[in-house]
Design an enzyme around this catalytic site. Sequence first.
Site, PDB file in Angstrom:
ATOM      1  N   GLU A 254      -7.242  13.581  -6.593  1.00  0.00           N
ATOM      2  CA  GLU A 254      -8.377  12.542  -7.010  1.00  0.00           C
ATOM      3  C   GLU A 254      -8.478  12.630  -8.505  1.00  0.00           C
ATOM      4  OE1 GLU A 254     -12.613  12.821  -6.673  1.00  0.00           O
ATOM      5  OE2 GLU A 254     -12.144  13.477  -4.716  1.00  0.00           O
ATOM      6  N   CYS A 293     -17.388  11.636 -10.186  1.00  0.00           N
ATOM      7  CA  CYS A 293     -16.227  11.113 -10.065  1.00  0.00           C
ATOM      8  C   CYS A 293     -16.562   9.678  -9.367  1.00  0.00           C
ATOM      9  CB  CYS A 293     -15.118  11.595  -9.279  1.00  0.00           C
ATOM     10  SG  CYS A 293     -15.820  12.301  -7.704  1.00  0.00           S
TER      11      CYS A 293
HETATM   12  P1  NDP Z   1      -8.639  18.383 -16.063  1.00  0.00           P
HETATM   13  O1  NDP Z   1      -7.435  17.708 -15.227  1.00  0.00           O
HETATM   14  O2  NDP Z   1      -8.345  19.087 -17.426  1.00  0.00           O
HETATM   15  O3  NDP Z   1      -8.700  19.846 -15.028  1.00  0.00           O
HETATM   16  C1  NDP Z   1      -8.913  19.554 -13.737  1.00  0.00           C
HETATM   17  C2  NDP Z   1      -8.640  21.149 -13.066  1.00  0.00           C
HETATM   18  O4  NDP Z   1      -7.109  21.253 -13.002  1.00  0.00           O
HETATM   19  C3  NDP Z   1      -9.216  22.235 -13.666  1.00  0.00           C
HETATM   20  O5  NDP Z   1      -9.688  23.155 -12.658  1.00  0.00           O
HETATM   21  C4  NDP Z   1      -7.990  22.963 -14.501  1.00  0.00           C
HETATM   22  O6  NDP Z   1      -8.395  24.059 -14.825  1.00  0.00           O
HETATM   23  C5  NDP Z   1      -6.868  22.623 -13.867  1.00  0.00           C
HETATM   24  N1  NDP Z   1      -5.788  22.699 -14.527  1.00  0.00           N
HETATM   25  C6  NDP Z   1      -5.416  21.980 -15.873  1.00  0.00           C
HETATM   26  N2  NDP Z   1      -4.274  22.249 -16.104  1.00  0.00           N
HETATM   27  C7  NDP Z   1      -3.555  22.987 -15.220  1.00  0.00           C
HETATM   28  C8  NDP Z   1      -2.353  23.455 -14.715  1.00  0.00           C
HETATM   29  N3  NDP Z   1      -1.062  22.987 -15.739  1.00  0.00           N
HETATM   30  N4  NDP Z   1      -2.019  24.219 -13.699  1.00  0.00           N
HETATM   31  C9  NDP Z   1      -3.084  24.168 -12.859  1.00  0.00           C
HETATM   32  N5  NDP Z   1      -4.095  23.664 -13.191  1.00  0.00           N
HETATM   33  C10 NDP Z   1      -4.426  23.258 -14.024  1.00  0.00           C
HETATM   34  O7  NDP Z   1      -9.937  17.887 -15.768  1.00  0.00           O
HETATM   35  P2  NDP Z   1     -11.400  18.221 -16.218  1.00  0.00           P
HETATM   36  O8  NDP Z   1     -11.916  18.987 -15.084  1.00  0.00           O
HETATM   37  O9  NDP Z   1     -11.332  19.175 -17.582  1.00  0.00           O
HETATM   38  O10 NDP Z   1     -12.054  16.840 -16.397  1.00  0.00           O
HETATM   39  C11 NDP Z   1     -11.173  16.146 -17.483  1.00  0.00           C
HETATM   40  C12 NDP Z   1     -11.469  14.895 -17.198  1.00  0.00           C
HETATM   41  O11 NDP Z   1     -11.068  14.471 -15.622  1.00  0.00           O
HETATM   42  C13 NDP Z   1     -12.844  14.260 -17.100  1.00  0.00           C
HETATM   43  O12 NDP Z   1     -13.127  14.147 -18.465  1.00  0.00           O
HETATM   44  C14 NDP Z   1     -12.698  12.913 -16.325  1.00  0.00           C
HETATM   45  O13 NDP Z   1     -12.262  11.894 -16.979  1.00  0.00           O
HETATM   46  C15 NDP Z   1     -11.501  13.438 -15.066  1.00  0.00           C
HETATM   47  N6  NDP Z   1     -12.400  13.778 -13.870  1.00  0.00           N
HETATM   48  C16 NDP Z   1     -12.100  12.994 -12.923  1.00  0.00           C
HETATM   49  C17 NDP Z   1     -12.664  13.419 -11.801  1.00  0.00           C
HETATM   50  C18 NDP Z   1     -12.567  12.168 -10.548  1.00  0.00           C
HETATM   51  O14 NDP Z   1     -12.531  12.913  -9.501  1.00  0.00           O
HETATM   52  N7  NDP Z   1     -12.497  10.949 -10.799  1.00  0.00           N
HETATM   53  C19 NDP Z   1     -13.507  14.685 -11.378  1.00  0.00           C
HETATM   54  C20 NDP Z   1     -13.602  15.145 -12.601  1.00  0.00           C
HETATM   55  C21 NDP Z   1     -12.929  14.850 -14.006  1.00  0.00           C
HETATM   56  P3  NDP Z   1      -8.908  24.746 -16.118  1.00  0.00           P
HETATM   57  O15 NDP Z   1     -10.210  24.325 -16.313  1.00  0.00           O
HETATM   58  O16 NDP Z   1      -8.655  26.111 -16.304  1.00  0.00           O
HETATM   59  O17 NDP Z   1      -8.206  24.049 -17.216  1.00  0.00           O
END
Ligand code: NDP
Length: 680
Positions: A254, A293
Amino acid sequence: MKLENYVTGNWIAGDGEGQQLFDAVNGELVATATTKGLDFDSILEYGRKVGNPALRKMTFHERGRMLRALATHLMEKKEKFYQVSYHTGATKTDSWIDIEGGIGNLFSNASLRRKFPDLPYCTDGDPVQLSKGGSFIAQHILVPKEGVAVHINAFNFPVWGMLEKCAVNWLAGVPAIVKPATITSYLTEVVVREIIASGILPEGSLQLICGNAGDLLDHVASQDTVTFTGSKSTGLILKSNENILQESVPFNMEADSLNCIVLGEDVDPGMSEWDIFIKEIRKEITVKSGQKCTAIRRIFVPEKLLEDAYIAIGKSLSQTIIGNPLNDKVRMGALAGLSQRDEVRNHVKQLLKTSSLIYGDLEDVELVDADKKKGAFLSPLLLLNEKPFYEEAVHNVECFGPVSTIMPYADMEQAVQLAKKGKGSLCCSIVTANNDIARDFVTGAATHHGRILILNNECAKESTGHGSPLPMLVHGGPGRAGGGQEMGGVRGVKHYMQLVAVQGSPTSITAITKVYQQNAKGNTGGIHPFRKYFEELKVGDQIVTGKREITSDDINEFADFSGDHFYAHKVDTDFAGTMFEKQVAHGYFILSAAAGLFVDGSDPGPVLLNYGIDELRFTKPVYPGSTIYVRFTCKEKIPLDKKEENDIPKGIVKWLLEIFDETNEQVALGTILTMVKLKE
Ligand code: NDP
């Protein structure tokens, strides 16, 4: 405070200093998080070997009651969670969505157990007849997978994000490993501590990783499931992990979603729908500071109302008090952190290349009780894009904050096209009092959305709103939104189960599904099944009744008694051109006459009452002179919980009712339900 990880049955602090996590409001250090030194392979194996067997052997009903107990326990502890949640910049309302919304998912899935049998596995759909003689059939069944559900979550809902997913995999009989986004993982950790301390879940059902996921995904296997919520870019990297591809691990994603709201052409500023529209937009921009989201990123209005609409939205946004969420007057708090605010600002700057700022200030904001130099605050921002078919950035860039762009459309066809320019969204709304407009929009835009809300005066008061994913409805969208699906009631549970088509005799399929299949061997002899208590009854317990002749007098009497004088039941009808040869018995009379044959209970006994009929078909006309008899079989048993202390303990028993005539041909087939007392 160094956060701990709950893995392999212990709370373990990672090595090293870890990532610093800051309060979103005042910038002070809240905690540090590290997973250095954790053995992710063993963590997965622990879930598979310890948590999975414990959960998979429980029945759906036991798992559902476990969810209810957990939800009740967490509700008692909720104040503790609210206190921590303020650090994330969330107001009381924002935290309510996250905390009580998450717990609500547990309650909701607890109730969902009633849609499943009291078994560890379940059937999917109806049995399939595969032979003329009826001795070879098939039934799809679903069994819990033998792996773990790995949930990689976003920062915006540290509690709901965990519980909305775990409620479903636990009901399915599968354990979870939760990796919240690190920046707000201190709140998830507090909740997990309460869950583990409660002892309500079997050990191994939940493990928590606070910090970097390391090489976790390199060890997932084909029986595991991975879900991801976050940015599209991270999602793509994880989805294409070689091990995930090699092992065909289901990956539910998602990601970014440019959700929209459309104002119907029928609405003008004098109508209540106008106010509903403005209010919904304000709510979606300001709740969680737009970090949802599902939040509305794109607003489409008929061109003639563009100016009226943006003035009204701006006015409404100006009433939002922003600042320290601990202050009661504050309606919008901070973003989750300074890096999030920088990211939103950068994305807004991209949009401003092709649109103008109508309301708000990108660099400045008026605050109550908070320091704008320290906290991650941002003013609500309304942008205007007058050429949405030519200036496309608005359909591609997600500003994950209190930001939305208003755009004009000429007619409904254009509104549909613009909605679809998001290339797949979690949800959209249309505000209209005209259901023809609603139908045109829904049928036009449905291919590109996971959920559509039609909002008007009739439902607005009770509506759950544009931005609320609900446990019983599908949450997820096609295309850009990730193509995944979460929740959705029974549908969501299936994501964690393996579907298998089982073929065999009706008797074998009955033994496996605990649902009696037509033509399976029945258990005849012994006492009448109506004389057996719930525990004593066995699926397949059966009686074949004596016979009763149906006469013309019976039919006439039933017609007089019931008042049903349909022509087919009259003896003197001219039957030429009808479906019948002569006077035919009422179907309800045949059913009543059948009850006269199969019911045993002139004295009070274990059967408490007739509970209804699930389905009933009359398959052959019964004419005067026919003789009917009944084969009556215990089809399925469904236990019931006591609602009040002095309720009679009981369950529902479904019975297969087959009525035959003197040629042994079936004349009626149905499933009837009774309530049956428990012995103990
Ligand atoms: P990210 O994609 O950066 O992170 C999401 C999750 O993935 C976090 O738990 C992160 O962990 C994890 N992650 C990142 N890299 C890895 C990896 N290599 N291996 C395993 N896990 C990993 O999203 P954010 O939460 O920082 O949000 C950033 C952007 O995402 C927002 O600004 C928005 O644009 C979008 N977003 C969209 C949503 C939706 O459902 N539409 C919901 C939330 C965000 P860690 O925090 O440790 O990096």
